[in-house]
Enzyme design. Structure first.
Site, short mmCIF file in Angstrom:
data_model
loop_
_atom_site.label_atom_id
_atom_site.label_comp_id
_atom_site.label_asym_id
_atom_site.label_seq_id
_atom_site.Cartn_x
_atom_site.Cartn_y
_atom_site.Cartn_z
N ARG A 182 0.83 -1.22 0.00
CA ARG A 182 0.00 0.00 0.00
C ARG A 182 0.86 1.26 0.00
O ARG A 182 0.54 2.25 0.65
CB ARG A 182 -0.97 0.00 1.19
CG ARG A 182 -1.91 -1.21 1.20
CD ARG A 182 -2.75 -1.28 -0.07
NE ARG A 182 -3.56 -2.50 -0.10
CZ ARG A 182 -3.26 -3.60 -0.80
NH1 ARG A 182 -2.16 -3.63 -1.55
NH2 ARG A 182 -4.03 -4.66 -0.75
N SER A 232 -11.48 -1.61 2.40
CA SER A 232 -10.77 -2.20 3.53
C SER A 232 -10.11 -1.10 4.35
O SER A 232 -9.34 -0.29 3.82
CB SER A 232 -9.71 -3.18 3.01
OG SER A 232 -9.04 -3.80 4.08
N GLU A 302 -5.21 1.53 6.39
CA GLU A 302 -4.98 1.51 4.94
C GLU A 302 -5.69 2.68 4.30
O GLU A 302 -5.17 3.31 3.38
CB GLU A 302 -5.49 0.20 4.35
CG GLU A 302 -5.40 0.10 2.85
CD GLU A 302 -5.85 -1.25 2.33
OE1 GLU A 302 -6.51 -1.29 1.28
OE2 GLU A 302 -5.52 -2.27 2.95
#
Length: 309
Positions: A182, A232, A302
């Site tokens: 990420r 998410s 995230e």
């Protein structure tokens, strides 16, 4: 420059300065985020090409305005205080081009990665199947090194074109992309992603479609697609599954205001009743605090959280 009041004359002056580029003042970002939350932006502009991006970047520099760049705003929470300065939303920069002789797809930053995956399928090119259900833009996917079902952007992007905050255009490729979990170089240098080049592999379209349908079927079965969400929320901690930790802590279904830990997938927070940005942020903090106290595991976000309180 104070744009918070959204004065009509100021709006006219701004439009004149920006040569007719579509500009909105004092507008709620909840109109554009997937969570349907977020306070007002002083200025929102919708460039349609690189020249307009340069005009806007230069304008922000000249006026000493903070500059924020958004795509589909799908993995993002905007706080209720909104965003000061100038926000660029790149969704009108959405061209996707196939270069069959190089097995490449080149997509502008505002194009949906879902559309890039569909384009690759129609060109009998494999590699983007994992992205067939990811709702983000190309720019956002590059920024976050988006991934799903064992695939990541780093596996298929070979170069990106970015504009610096000084209005210069550069191509970054190879190790310079600095892809990680990420993470990408764009998070460090604050460049504006303009386009990305995907290098793919020829394959049978029937097989490509079967993989896309499989991933999308799994997504629909496991994720709360029926509610607004930011995707998410947390990065997966090493050796653990986030959703399982949240379930074991007894937090599945927990609500703060109108935001709820999804009863379908505990790794998601959904907007079930007119949630605010503060509801989302406070629920995230509650989850992090509880997981730390219960398991001594820190859940790292995230999702990006931006804007003022």
């Amino acid at each position: 420059m104070n744009l918070i009041k959204g004065d009509d004359n100021l709006k006219t002056d701004v439009k004149a300065a920006l040569n007719g580029i579509e500009v909105h003042t004092n507008e709620p970002l909840s109109h554009y985020t997937f969570t349907k939350t977020g306070g007002k932006a002083d200025l929102i502009a919708f460039p349609t090409d690189t020249a307009q991006v340069r005009t806007l970047v230069n304008y922000a520099h000249q006026e000493q305005l903070p500059l924020t760049v958004l795509g589909n705003a799908s993995n993002l929470i905007v706080r209720d205080g909104g965003i000061r300065g100038l926000v660029l939303i790149l969704t009108q920069m959405n061209t996707i081009t196939v270069h069959p002789e190089q097995n490449q797809v080149v997509a502008a930053a505002g194009a949906r990665i879902i559309d890039a995956a569909e384009t690759a399928y129609h060109a009998a090119l494999s590699g983007l199947e994992f992205a067939a259900g990811i709702p983000g833009s190309i720019g956002g996917a590059v920024f976050m090194n988006a991934g799903a079902y064992g695939g990541e952007i780093k596996d298929v992007v070979t170069s990106i074109t970015v504009m610096t905050r000084d209005g210069e255009i550069h191509t970054i490729s190879g190790d310079g992309l600095d892809f990680g979990y990420r993470h990408s170089v764009v998070q460090e240098d604050n460049g504006v992603v303009l386009e990305a080049t995907f290098s793919l592999t020829p394959d049978d379209p029937v097989a490509i479609r079967a993989r896309m349908d499989d991933f999308n079927g799994r997504r629909a079965a496991r994720q709360p697609l029926e509610y607004p969400s930011c995707g998410s929320v947390f990065k997966r901690p090493k050796g653990h599954y986030t959703g399982q930790l949240i379930q074991e802590a007894g937090l599945q279904g927990r609500m703060v205001g109108g935001a709820q830990v999804s009863t379908k997938h505990a790794g998601f927070i959904v907007n079930v009743d007119h949630a605010t940005g503060s509801d989302y942020v406070n629920l995230i903090h509650l989850i992090q605090k509880t997981i730390w106290e219960r398991f001594q595991i820190h859940l790292e976000c995230e999702v990006r959280i931006i804007g003022e309180e």
